[in-house]
Design a protein around this motif. Structure first.
Motif, PDB file in Angstrom:
ATOM      1  N   ALA A  13      30.379 117.643  98.690  1.00 29.92           N
ATOM      2  CA  ALA A  13      30.485 118.525  97.523  1.00 29.92           C
ATOM      3  C   ALA A  13      31.085 119.866  97.901  1.00 29.92           C
ATOM      4  O   ALA A  13      31.513 120.623  97.026  1.00 29.92           O
ATOM      5  CB  ALA A  13      29.112 118.737  96.903  1.00 29.92           C
ATOM      6  N   GLU A  32      24.592 125.473 106.532  1.00 30.35           N
ATOM      7  CA  GLU A  32      24.005 124.127 106.583  1.00 30.35           C
ATOM      8  C   GLU A  32      22.642 124.189 107.273  1.00 30.35           C
ATOM      9  O   GLU A  32      22.519 124.693 108.385  1.00 30.35           O
ATOM     10  CB  GLU A  32      24.939 123.153 107.323  1.00 30.35           C
ATOM     11  N   GLY A  38      26.292 116.530 105.578  1.00 30.89           N
ATOM     12  CA  GLY A  38      25.421 116.103 104.479  1.00 30.89           C
ATOM     13  C   GLY A  38      24.920 114.676 104.585  1.00 30.89           C
ATOM     14  O   GLY A  38      25.041 114.017 105.624  1.00 30.89           O
ATOM     15  N   VAL A  39      24.361 114.198 103.466  1.00 30.00           N
ATOM     16  CA  VAL A  39      23.688 112.898 103.418  1.00 30.00           C
ATOM     17  C   VAL A  39      24.655 111.744 103.691  1.00 30.00           C
ATOM     18  O   VAL A  39      24.374 110.852 104.478  1.00 30.00           O
ATOM     19  CB  VAL A  39      23.007 112.712 102.040  1.00 30.00           C
ATOM     20  N   LYS A  48      25.002 103.508 106.425  1.00 30.94           N
ATOM     21  CA  LYS A  48      24.834 102.186 105.793  1.00 30.94           C
ATOM     22  C   LYS A  48      25.980 101.253 106.138  1.00 30.94           C
ATOM     23  O   LYS A  48      25.760 100.107 106.542  1.00 30.94           O
ATOM     24  CB  LYS A  48      24.747 102.395 104.283  1.00 30.94           C
ATOM     25  N   GLY A 111      20.074 128.538 103.322  1.00 28.52           N
ATOM     26  CA  GLY A 111      20.582 129.638 102.512  1.00 28.52           C
ATOM     27  C   GLY A 111      19.744 129.869 101.263  1.00 28.52           C
ATOM     28  O   GLY A 111      19.315 128.925 100.607  1.00 28.52           O
ATOM     29  N   ASP A 304      25.882 116.237  94.112  1.00 25.76           N
ATOM     30  CA  ASP A 304      24.618 115.631  93.686  1.00 25.76           C
ATOM     31  C   ASP A 304      23.637 116.615  93.061  1.00 25.76           C
ATOM     32  O   ASP A 304      22.741 116.209  92.325  1.00 25.76           O
ATOM     33  CB  ASP A 304      23.917 114.972  94.888  1.00 25.76           C
ATOM     34  N   THR A 314      29.930 109.980  96.641  1.00 24.09           N
ATOM     35  CA  THR A 314      30.733 110.822  97.515  1.00 24.09           C
ATOM     36  C   THR A 314      32.102 111.149  96.913  1.00 24.09           C
ATOM     37  O   THR A 314      32.512 112.311  96.912  1.00 24.09           O
ATOM     38  CB  THR A 314      30.866 110.136  98.889  1.00 24.09           C
TER      39      THR A 314
HETATM   40  C1  LIG Z   1      21.271 105.579 101.414  1.00 25.17           C
HETATM   41  C2  LIG Z   1      22.413 106.145 100.646  1.00 25.17           C
HETATM   42  C3  LIG Z   1      23.579 105.443 100.548  1.00 25.17           C
HETATM   43  C4  LIG Z   1      24.657 105.938  99.825  1.00 25.17           C
HETATM   44  N1  LIG Z   1      25.780 105.185  99.756  1.00 25.17           N
HETATM   45  C5  LIG Z   1      26.845 105.655  99.076  1.00 25.17           C
HETATM   46  C6  LIG Z   1      28.045 104.902  99.019  1.00 25.17           C
HETATM   47  O1  LIG Z   1      28.136 103.792  99.555  1.00 25.17           O
HETATM   48  N2  LIG Z   1      29.107 105.423  98.352  1.00 25.17           N
HETATM   49  C7  LIG Z   1      29.042 106.646  97.747  1.00 25.17           C
HETATM   50  O2  LIG Z   1      30.043 107.073  97.169  1.00 25.17           O
HETATM   51  N3  LIG Z   1      27.904 107.382  97.764  1.00 25.17           N
HETATM   52  C8  LIG Z   1      26.806 106.911  98.416  1.00 25.17           C
HETATM   53  N4  LIG Z   1      25.662 107.668  98.457  1.00 25.17           N
HETATM   54  C9  LIG Z   1      25.620 108.957  97.735  1.00 25.17           C
HETATM   55  C10 LIG Z   1      26.279 110.087  98.561  1.00 25.17           C
HETATM   56  O3  LIG Z   1      25.669 110.160  99.817  1.00 25.17           O
HETATM   57  C11 LIG Z   1      26.124 111.403  97.815  1.00 25.17           C
HETATM   58  O4  LIG Z   1      26.653 111.276  96.513  1.00 25.17           O
HETATM   59  C12 LIG Z   1      26.856 112.538  98.556  1.00 25.17           C
HETATM   60  O5  LIG Z   1      26.299 112.698  99.823  1.00 25.17           O
HETATM   61  C13 LIG Z   1      26.728 113.829  97.763  1.00 25.17           C
HETATM   62  O6  LIG Z   1      27.255 114.886  98.494  1.00 25.17           O
HETATM   63  P1  LIG Z   1      26.688 116.382  98.318  1.00 25.17           P
HETATM   64  O7  LIG Z   1      27.533 117.250  99.201  1.00 25.17           O
HETATM   65  O8  LIG Z   1      26.539 116.692  96.887  1.00 25.17           O
HETATM   66  O9  LIG Z   1      25.199 116.338  98.880  1.00 25.17           O
HETATM   67  P2  LIG Z   1      24.647 116.041 100.336  1.00 25.17           P
HETATM   68  O10 LIG Z   1      25.479 115.061 101.045  1.00 25.17           O
HETATM   69  O11 LIG Z   1      23.205 115.766 100.137  1.00 25.17           O
HETATM   70  O12 LIG Z   1      24.819 117.430 101.121  1.00 25.17           O
HETATM   71  C14 LIG Z   1      24.035 118.545 100.831  1.00 25.17           C
HETATM   72  C15 LIG Z   1      23.821 119.340 102.114  1.00 25.17           C
HETATM   73  O13 LIG Z   1      23.226 120.582 101.781  1.00 25.17           O
HETATM   74  C16 LIG Z   1      22.285 120.922 102.787  1.00 25.17           C
HETATM   75  N5  LIG Z   1      21.340 121.876 102.197  1.00 25.17           N
HETATM   76  C17 LIG Z   1      20.414 121.674 101.222  1.00 25.17           C
HETATM   77  N6  LIG Z   1      19.790 122.818 100.899  1.00 25.17           N
HETATM   78  C18 LIG Z   1      20.331 123.789 101.697  1.00 25.17           C
HETATM   79  C19 LIG Z   1      20.121 125.175 101.841  1.00 25.17           C
HETATM   80  N7  LIG Z   1      19.259 125.854 101.059  1.00 25.17           N
HETATM   81  N8  LIG Z   1      20.853 125.848 102.771  1.00 25.17           N
HETATM   82  C20 LIG Z   1      21.759 125.202 103.549  1.00 25.17           C
HETATM   83  N9  LIG Z   1      21.994 123.879 103.447  1.00 25.17           N
HETATM   84  C21 LIG Z   1      21.301 123.182 102.533  1.00 25.17           C
HETATM   85  C22 LIG Z   1      21.659 119.586 103.139  1.00 25.17           C
HETATM   86  O14 LIG Z   1      21.063 119.664 104.438  1.00 25.17           O
HETATM   87  C23 LIG Z   1      22.871 118.664 103.092  1.00 25.17           C
HETATM   88  O15 LIG Z   1      23.490 118.566 104.368  1.00 25.17           O
HETATM   89  C24 LIG Z   1      24.565 107.204  99.185  1.00 25.17           C
HETATM   90  C25 LIG Z   1      23.380 107.947  99.279  1.00 25.17           C
HETATM   91  C26 LIG Z   1      22.321 107.442 100.002  1.00 25.17           C
HETATM   92  C27 LIG Z   1      21.055 108.235 100.099  1.00 25.17           C
END
Ligand SMILES: Cc1cc2nc3c(=O)[nH]c(=O)nc-3n(C[C@H](O)[C@H](O)[C@H](O)COP(=O)(O)OP(=O)(O)OC[C@H]3O[C@@H](n4cnc5c(N)ncnc54)[C@H](O)[C@@H]3O)c2cc1C
Length: 456
Positions: A13, A32, A38-39, A48, A111, A304, A314
């Motif tokens: 994101a 971070e 991230g996830v 996975k 943060g 997310d 993602t």
């Molecule tokens: C088991 C599993 C399988 C998945 N498989 C798929 C797939 O096959 N295909 C697909 O498209 N999507 C998949 N997803 C979904 C995908 O992982 C998410 O949609 C994607 O990671 C979202 O990205 P994001 O950056 O919004 O959040 P995230 O990846 O969650 O990143 C957020 C980051 O912010 C950090 N953070 C949180 N709060 C703070 C703070 N206050 N200060 C500093 N850092 C902070 C966290 O540590 C994290 O690293 C899957 C999810 C899971 C759980």
């Protein structure tokens, strides 16, 4: 100001947009609290798919068991896990330096937003013109007695050994994907699901095929059940429902959903709202306008953590991240509009859909034409003997392709191939102006679709 833009979170994101802004000469910081990326990178998609790879081969081998291929292949989970851990550890060595080389400051820590231009990390204050909240989501946990005995997707994807009997609470995407692997490795899986069937958002016919396959592999499904308690026993964990059903296994997966990470970010004091509709009904997500801006115009939210109904994936997080970077560079630009989004469940075989769904097409026959193709039966000679494979194509009244759904090991490739045809409103004339390789499944898609499409 210390920075032009501060990103909170380093997932998809945020990190794509951070790269774009740094390349455009902006001064950027990314905060971070956990591992970089991230996830998806550390605990989701990548983890996975690294583990899923050998299962995909094993599932394919099984299709040929009655055609002379006698394979006795064993899954070595421990070796696969070692490979997964090594690969993901490698990402941590590669990605942060790559972003630092772009001139981005990576600040390790949690943060908290102090005011509209200030973020605090461990007591240190950093200021910026813009702040982007991309803090993602985490595994939901049912609030029931014994919840300390349930585990989430992160724990499953880092197990040293596969459980002998996994109890899955919630037959959604994550629960079904993990069960696919466990069952193929010969383990037992019992599901407790509140709804009357798994994967409610996906075509029932396809889902029932997966259910039948799982049951043939020994899975037990309990539908219409609310899990009310988990307790530790001498030989594992006993999961019980309000209706009095129970099962005992050695691993309990809570796969009931994902919850947006909005706590302790400090934004409520600024008037930024989090609504009650997030990834799951129980979750809350940050409200944004059609420029991904929160109630404070210089604070964006992405991925997310946002309150929205489009799939939390993602590629959608990446799309929003790139959009936000462009919006910051050209803040009077266009509102965000999403293209059609392919949606794939990584069960074995995969189930996926893009655009108008089968259910929508059936509910509105005046608007859509549904063409269902028993792909495996008709195309076996080029389909790796995957007899159960199916494809549905949905056309509007002008014969443009507007949707597709599939069950097949190749569903991801098919949908990615069909998505641009939907998005770009391609016609038979467009497809006829191309040559495909042969004999391939995508050639067969091409030759099947062309005569059904609008001529030009
Ligand atoms: C088991 C599993 C399988 C998945 N498989 C798929 C797939 O096959 N295909 C697909 O498209 N999507 C998949 N997803 C979904 C995908 O992982 C998410 O949609 C994607 O990671 C979202 O990205 P994001 O950056 O919004 O959040 P995230 O990846 O969650 O990143 C957020 C980051 O912010 C950090 N953070 C949180 N709060 C703070 C703070 N206050 N200060 C500093 N850092 C902070 C966290 O540590 C994290 O690293 C899957 C999810 C899971 C759980």
């Amino acid at each position: 100001m210390n920075y032009d833009v501060i990103f909170i979170g380093s997932g998809h994101a945020n990190n794509h947009g951070a790269g774009l802004l740094a390349a455009a000469g902006k001064k950027v910081a990314m905060i971070e609290a956990d591992k970089f990326g991230g996830v998806c990178t550390n605990y989701g998609c990548d983890a996975k798919i690294l583990l899923d790879g050998p299962f995909e081969y094993l599932d394919g081998l099984n299709n040929y068991q009655d055609l002379g291929l006698k394979a006795d292949v064993q899954i070595d989970w421990a070796a696969m896990m070692a490979h997964k851990r090594k690969t993901l550890a490698g990402f941590q060595e590669v990605f942060p330096p790559r972003f630092k080389n772009l001139g981005i400051d990576i600040i390790n820590g949690r943060g908290t937003i102090v005011d509209t231009h200030t973020v605090s990390v461990g007591g240190q204050h950093y200021t910026a013109d813009y702040i982007v909240i991309g803090t993602g989501a985490r595994n939901a946990k049912l609030n029931i007695p014994g919840k300390e005995f349930t585990q989430g997707s992160t724990e499953f994807l880092d197990l040293d050994a596969l459980p002998e009997h996994m109890i899955v609470i919630g037959a959604g995407i994550i629960g079904m994907e993990f069960a696919s692997m466990a069952l193929l490795a010969g383990k037992k899986v019992t599901f407790f699901e509140y709804a009357e069937r798994p994967l409610l958002a996906y075509p029932e016919k396809y889902v029932q095929k997966i259910v039948a396959k799982f049951e043939a592999q020994g899975a037990v499904f309990h539908f219409g059940q609310a899990v009310s308690q988990v307790e530790k026993t001498d030989n594992g964990f006993r999961v019980a429902t309000a209706d009095g059903l129970s099962a005992t296994g050695d691993f309990v997966l809570d796969a009931t959903g994902r919850i947006a990470n909005i706590e302790n970010l400090g934004f409520e004091n600024l008037g930024i709202e989090a609504s009650s509709r997030g990834i799951e009904a129980s979750s809350r997500g940050i409200k944004v306008d059609n420029h991904m801006r929160t109630a404070v115009p210089n604070i964006y939210a992405s991925g997310d953590v946002v309150d929205k109904t489009i799939p939390k994936l993602t590629p959608t997080a990446e799309f929003e991240s790139n959009y936000i970077a462009r919006d910051i560079l050209n803040s009077d630009g266009a509102a965000i509009t999403y293209p059609v989004i392919p949606n794939l469940v990584f069960t074995l075989p995969r189930i996926g859909q893009v655009g108008v769904t089968i259910d929508e097409a059936k509910a509105h026959p005046d608007q859509y034409k549904l063409v269902e193709i028993p792909w495996g039966e008709r195309r076996d000679w080029v389909n790796n003997h995957e007899l159960d494979a199916e494809l549905a194509l949905i056309f509007d009244k002008e014969d443009y392709l507007v949707g597709a759904a599939a069950i097949s090991s190749q569903a991801g490739t098919w949908l990615d191939w069909l998505t641009p045809i939907i998005e770009k409103k391609m016609t038979a004339q467009d497809l006829n102006s191309m040559i495909m390789s042969f004999p391939t499944q995508t050639y067969m898609l091409w030759s099947t679709l062309t005569p059904l499409l609008r001529a030009q």
